[in-house]
Scaffold this motif. Structure first.
Motif, PDB file in Angstrom:
ATOM      1  N   VAL A 161       0.855  -1.199   0.000  1.00 55.06           N
ATOM      2  CA  VAL A 161       0.000   0.000   0.000  1.00 55.06           C
ATOM      3  C   VAL A 161       0.887   1.244   0.000  1.00 55.06           C
ATOM      4  CG1 VAL A 161      -1.902   1.283   1.065  1.00 55.06           C
ATOM      5  CG2 VAL A 161      -1.887  -1.226   1.144  1.00 55.06           C
ATOM      6  N   ARG A 162       1.782   1.336   0.987  1.00 51.10           N
ATOM      7  CA  ARG A 162       2.810   2.371   0.957  1.00 51.10           C
ATOM      8  C   ARG A 162       4.112   1.680   1.358  1.00 51.10           C
ATOM      9  NH1 ARG A 162      -0.938   4.365  -1.274  1.00 51.10           N
ATOM     10  NH2 ARG A 162      -1.917   6.394  -0.866  1.00 51.10           N
ATOM     11  N   ARG A 163       5.092   1.683   0.428  1.00 46.92           N
ATOM     12  CA  ARG A 163       6.357   1.013   0.724  1.00 46.92           C
ATOM     13  C   ARG A 163       7.287   2.025   1.381  1.00 46.92           C
ATOM     14  NH1 ARG A 163       8.502   0.296  -4.032  1.00 46.92           N
ATOM     15  NH2 ARG A 163       8.059  -1.816  -4.668  1.00 46.92           N
ATOM     16  N   SER A 222      -5.133   4.266  -4.135  1.00 50.37           N
ATOM     17  CA  SER A 222      -5.823   5.445  -3.602  1.00 50.37           C
ATOM     18  C   SER A 222      -6.462   5.172  -2.238  1.00 50.37           C
ATOM     19  CB  SER A 222      -6.904   5.855  -4.611  1.00 50.37           C
ATOM     20  OG  SER A 222      -7.469   7.067  -4.229  1.00 50.37           O
ATOM     21  N   HIS A 223      -6.280   6.103  -1.334  1.00 47.77           N
ATOM     22  CA  HIS A 223      -6.962   6.068  -0.035  1.00 47.77           C
ATOM     23  C   HIS A 223      -7.010   7.485   0.528  1.00 47.77           C
ATOM     24  CE1 HIS A 223      -3.003   5.258   2.487  1.00 47.77           C
ATOM     25  NE2 HIS A 223      -3.029   6.460   1.969  1.00 47.77           N
ATOM     26  N   ARG A 224      -7.732   7.630   1.632  1.00 47.80           N
ATOM     27  CA  ARG A 224      -7.725   8.934   2.307  1.00 47.80           C
ATOM     28  C   ARG A 224      -7.796   8.714   3.808  1.00 47.80           C
ATOM     29  NH1 ARG A 224     -13.669  11.730   1.195  1.00 47.80           N
ATOM     30  NH2 ARG A 224     -14.954   9.948   1.764  1.00 47.80           N
ATOM     31  N   HIS A 225      -7.312   9.697   4.543  1.00 51.12           N
ATOM     32  CA  HIS A 225      -7.310   9.622   6.005  1.00 51.12           C
ATOM     33  C   HIS A 225      -7.289  11.032   6.577  1.00 51.12           C
ATOM     34  CE1 HIS A 225      -3.039   9.990   5.048  1.00 51.12           C
ATOM     35  NE2 HIS A 225      -3.090   8.818   4.437  1.00 51.12           N
ATOM     36  N   THR A 226      -7.647  11.127   7.841  1.00 54.31           N
ATOM     37  CA  THR A 226      -7.702  12.458   8.465  1.00 54.31           C
ATOM     38  C   THR A 226      -6.305  12.991   8.776  1.00 54.31           C
ATOM     39  OG1 THR A 226      -8.238  11.259  10.480  1.00 54.31           O
ATOM     40  CG2 THR A 226     -10.025  12.452   9.431  1.00 54.31           C
ATOM     41  N   LEU A 248       2.873  15.397   4.277  1.00 59.81           N
ATOM     42  CA  LEU A 248       3.720  16.164   3.374  1.00 59.81           C
ATOM     43  C   LEU A 248       4.719  15.211   2.739  1.00 59.81           C
ATOM     44  CD1 LEU A 248       6.884  16.748   4.559  1.00 59.81           C
ATOM     45  CD2 LEU A 248       5.560  18.024   6.229  1.00 59.81           C
ATOM     46  N   ARG A 249       5.123  15.527   1.537  1.00 63.50           N
ATOM     47  CA  ARG A 249       6.170  14.763   0.833  1.00 63.50           C
ATOM     48  C   ARG A 249       7.297  15.730   0.540  1.00 63.50           C
ATOM     49  NH1 ARG A 249       2.711  10.712   1.678  1.00 63.50           N
ATOM     50  NH2 ARG A 249       0.622  11.355   1.065  1.00 63.50           N
ATOM     51  N   PHE A 250       8.504  15.299   0.779  1.00 64.26           N
ATOM     52  CA  PHE A 250       9.648  16.088   0.358  1.00 64.26           C
ATOM     53  C   PHE A 250      10.524  15.175  -0.497  1.00 64.26           C
ATOM     54  CE2 PHE A 250      13.822  18.024   0.600  1.00 64.26           C
ATOM     55  CZ  PHE A 250      13.483  19.271   0.112  1.00 64.26           C
ATOM     56  N   ASP A 275      -3.176   8.975  -4.319  1.00 62.49           N
ATOM     57  CA  ASP A 275      -2.419   7.799  -4.739  1.00 62.49           C
ATOM     58  C   ASP A 275      -1.148   8.291  -5.404  1.00 62.49           C
ATOM     59  OD1 ASP A 275      -5.078   7.974  -6.777  1.00 62.49           O
ATOM     60  OD2 ASP A 275      -3.131   8.092  -7.763  1.00 62.49           O
ATOM     61  N   HIS A 276      -0.201   7.381  -5.502  1.00 60.11           N
ATOM     62  CA  HIS A 276       1.070   7.730  -6.136  1.00 60.11           C
ATOM     63  C   HIS A 276       1.325   6.758  -7.283  1.00 60.11           C
ATOM     64  CE1 HIS A 276       1.460   9.669  -2.275  1.00 60.11           C
ATOM     65  NE2 HIS A 276       1.651   8.530  -1.651  1.00 60.11           N
ATOM     66  N   GLY A 277       2.056   7.209  -8.293  1.00 65.79           N
ATOM     67  CA  GLY A 277       2.401   6.332  -9.404  1.00 65.79           C
ATOM     68  C   GLY A 277       3.707   6.779 -10.015  1.00 65.79           C
TER      69      GLY A 277
HETATM   70  C1  1HN Z   1       0.216   7.312   3.864  1.00 63.29           C
HETATM   71  O1  1HN Z   1      -1.028   7.392   3.400  1.00 63.29           O
HETATM   72  C2  1HN Z   1       1.287   7.612   3.040  1.00 63.29           C
HETATM   73  O2  1HN Z   1      -0.086   8.333   1.257  1.00 63.29           O
HETATM   74  C3  1HN Z   1       2.572   7.540   3.520  1.00 63.29           C
HETATM   75  O3  1HN Z   1       1.989   8.023   0.862  1.00 63.29           O
HETATM   76  C4  1HN Z   1       2.825   7.133   4.802  1.00 63.29           C
HETATM   77  C5  1HN Z   1       2.006   6.355   6.924  1.00 63.29           C
HETATM   78  C6  1HN Z   1       0.971   5.994   7.717  1.00 63.29           C
HETATM   79  C7  1HN Z   1      -0.319   6.086   7.279  1.00 63.29           C
HETATM   80  C8  1HN Z   1      -0.603   6.523   6.020  1.00 63.29           C
HETATM   81  C9  1HN Z   1       1.035   8.029   1.631  1.00 63.29           C
HETATM   82  C10 1HN Z   1       1.763   6.799   5.634  1.00 63.29           C
HETATM   83  C11 1HN Z   1       0.449   6.884   5.169  1.00 63.29           C
END
Ligand code: 1HN
Length: 356
Positions: free
Chosen positions: A74-76, A110-114, A118-120, A153-155
């Motif tokens: 799901v997320r590596r 794809s998913h969502r959460h509260t 951030l991505r760097f 989601d990421h690709g």
């Molecule tokens: C998450 O959704 C991502 O979307 C990355 O890339 C790390 C760690 C815990 C829970 C959700 C992502 C995460 C995460």
């Protein structure tokens, strides 16, 4: 032989211990035994400072790339765990950090959460993240946002591995027991807006006349490209006096509010010029750093407990709350960092001390 006083003291201790034992089944415990630890004279974080050297970590990331697909994971991600908080998926008491790998052809579904993320971008080029129907292509040094409760989601449809730092407010949301999450039905969301649409609307000191903030208290800009941040820092360096603690430091802003890009996390980019020898400072918001360019060192802590970390590009380190930090660099460097400062500020508990 016990003196009368000692007898009195020991019988008082016995009386107390008996009181504690007798009331414990009713889930009662005396404040006076813990008061000092509950309200310490100054912050005493259980976290420790720590450094993750990229050249030591990268082989494990690549092994993870062979061990599991992004889809299955799901997320590596390899979590950067504070050495004093092992097992808690936390780099500070309130923040989570990890390094995520995506390989060509992969999709992280794809998913969502509260929790806000951030991505760097640390290594590689050409992967994308999609937020609410808009894709953003990743380049090293870009700072990208996933607002709370947005589908993402990421690709990766280009070449070579892409690695980025994930910063999330997971421990904070867990503390409040306020987390929700949901999986998408589609593997990756369909694209409904052209790449750059959010930047076009909000990235030029302008904003649409009608329509509210599309993501509430979170910035409407998904991607803050490094080309822009780098240029801003270089301009700053040209005509601004050097700050003796921070070098040249800018904070990222939500253009609609002037505040932090996310309600729970503040982000910063700073340049330390060659020969910089910074003064020491401490702040209540613990900070996670990603080294963008150059080399340097940071001394964290005081006295015998102080540690000095020498860092280079793609290294990561954490400076916990109220730990004194002091930077130095011979060659110059650029550092990205994030902290939970907006929450401290909202609560009126943010403190910073600039020492000499
Ligand atoms: C998450 O959704 C991502 O979307 C990355 O890339 C790390 C760690 C815990 C829970 C959700 C992502 C995460 C995460």
């Amino acid at each position: 032989m016990n003196t009368p006083q000692a007898t009195t003291a020991s019988s008082a201790a016995q009386v107390r211990q008996q009181l504690y034992r007798d009331m414990s089944p009713l889930n009662l415990t005396p404040l006076w035994e813990v008061l000092h630890a509950l309200v310490p004279p100054q912050p005493s974080s259980p976290c420790v400072s720590s450094l993750w050297k990229y050249d030591q970590i990268r082989p494990f990331l690549m092994r993870a790339g062979q061990a599991i697909t992004a889809e299955e994971a799901v997320r590596r991600v390899l979590i950067l765990e504070n050495p004093a908080l092992r097992g808690q998926s936390a780099i500070t008491q309130s923040l989570y950090a990890g390094l995520q790998l995506i390989l060509p052809g992969e999709v992280a579904p794809s998913h969502r959460h509260t929790q806000s993320a951030l991505r760097f971008i640390v290594e590689g080029e050409g992967a994308y993240t999609a937020v609410d129907g808009e894709r953003t292509t990743m380049h090293p040094g870009d700072f990208i946002i996933t607002p709370s409760w947005t589908w993402h989601d990421h690709g990766h449809e280009a070449d070579g591995p892409v690695v980025w730092l994930d910063g999330l407010d997971i421990p904070m949301i867990r503390f409040f027991d306020a987390g929700f999450a949901e999986n998408g039905t589609a593997r990756s969301q369909s694209v409904s807006r052209a790449e750059g649409a959010s930047f076009a609307r909000y990235g030029h000191n302008m904003a649409p006349v009608r329509g509210d903030a599309p993501f509430g208290t979170t910035s409407p800009i998904f991607s803050y490209p490094y080309a822009r941040s780098r240029e801003a820092l270089h301009q700053l360096e040209r005509d601004t006096p050097l700050d003796a603690w921070d070098g040249f430091k800018l904070r990222y802003v939500n253009p609609l509010t002037g505040g932090s890009p996310m309600p729970t996390m503040a982000t910063f980019m700073q340049r330390l010029p060659s020969g910089f020898s910074g003064k020491p400072y401490r702040q209540t918001d613990g900070a996670v750093f990603s080294v963008v360019e150059g080399t340097g060192s940071v001394r964290v802590g005081d006295g015998a407990a102080a540690q000095t970390f020498t860092f280079g590009p793609r290294d990561h380190f954490v400076i916990p709350s109220w730990h004194t930090a002091r930077f130095a660099t011979e060659a110059g460097c650029v550092l990205f960092s994030f902290t939970d400062r907006p929450v401290h500020q909202a609560l009126g508990i943010h403190h910073e001390e600039r020492l000499s």
